[in-house]
Design a protein around this motif. Structure first.
Motif, PDB file in Angstrom:
ATOM      1  N   UNK A  80       0.829  -1.208   0.000  1.00  0.00           N
ATOM      2  CA  UNK A  80       0.000   0.000   0.000  1.00  0.00           C
ATOM      3  C   UNK A  80       0.863   1.258   0.000  1.00  0.00           C
ATOM      4  N   UNK A  81       2.126   1.116   0.403  1.00  0.00           N
ATOM      5  CA  UNK A  81       3.017   2.276   0.489  1.00  0.00           C
ATOM      6  C   UNK A  81       4.245   2.177  -0.425  1.00  0.00           C
ATOM      7  N   UNK A  82       4.619   0.961  -0.786  1.00  0.00           N
ATOM      8  CA  UNK A  82       5.851   0.745  -1.559  1.00  0.00           C
ATOM      9  C   UNK A  82       5.594  -0.103  -2.792  1.00  0.00           C
ATOM     10  N   UNK A  83       6.454   0.067  -3.785  1.00  0.00           N
ATOM     11  CA  UNK A  83       6.449  -0.795  -4.966  1.00  0.00           C
ATOM     12  C   UNK A  83       7.223  -2.051  -4.552  1.00  0.00           C
ATOM     13  N   UNK A  84       6.559  -3.214  -4.574  1.00  0.00           N
ATOM     14  CA  UNK A  84       7.167  -4.419  -4.013  1.00  0.00           C
ATOM     15  C   UNK A  84       7.351  -5.536  -5.026  1.00  0.00           C
ATOM     16  N   UNK A  85       8.253  -6.450  -4.694  1.00  0.00           N
ATOM     17  CA  UNK A  85       8.384  -7.701  -5.436  1.00  0.00           C
ATOM     18  C   UNK A  85       8.695  -8.805  -4.430  1.00  0.00           C
ATOM     19  N   UNK A  86       8.244 -10.017  -4.744  1.00  0.00           N
ATOM     20  CA  UNK A  86       8.462 -11.184  -3.888  1.00  0.00           C
ATOM     21  C   UNK A  86       9.582 -12.039  -4.464  1.00  0.00           C
TER      22      UNK A  86
END
Length: 105
Positions: A80-86
Motif C-alpha cells: 500500500x506504500x511501496x512498490x514491491x516484489x516477492x
C-alpha cells in the motif's frame, strides 16, 4: 440484559507466529519502525528491524521455503506504500520467515 461481545479477529494464516525482519535501505530514515508498527497492527508479532547495507530501488520481500503465504500477507500490507516484489531466497532470509528490504519506492 446480557451483552455479547465478539472475540478479536485472529490474524489470518500464521501471522502471529511468523518471524519477520525488516530492513530500511540507505536513505530511508525512520521507515522500518513505521513498517513494524503497521505489521503489528495487522497481527504480526515477531518483528525485528535493522539497517540494510545498501540502497534498494524498490522494496523486496524475501521469503523462506514454504513461507509464500506469510510473504504475501506482508506484501499486502507493505504494497500500500511501496512498490514491491516477492523473491524466495532462503540464503538471504536465513532463520527468518520473511525479510523486507525497504526501497526508495
Amino acid at each position: 440484559s446480557a451483552r455479547s461481545t465478539s472475540p478479536p479477529q485472529a490474524p489470518s494464516g500464521d501471522q502471529a507466529n511468523s518471524k519477520v525482519r525488516g530492513f530500511k535501505g540507505k536513505g530511508r530514515s525512520g521507515e522500518a519502525p513505521l513498517m513494524k508498527d503497521t505489521l503489528k497492527a495487522d497481527g504480526f508479532t515477531n518483528i525485528t528491524v535493522g539497517n540494510a547495507l545498501s540502497r534498494y530501488a524498490t522494496t523486496v520481500i524475501y521469503y523462506n521455503s514454504g513461507k509464500l503465504a506469510e510473504a504475501q500477507a506482508v506484501e499486502k500490507i507493505v504494497a500500500s506504500k511501496y512498490q514491491t516484489s516477492l523473491l524466495e531466497s532462503p540464503s538471504v532470509v536465513k532463520d527468518n520467515d520473511v525479510l523486507v528490504a525497504l526501497g526508495n519506492k
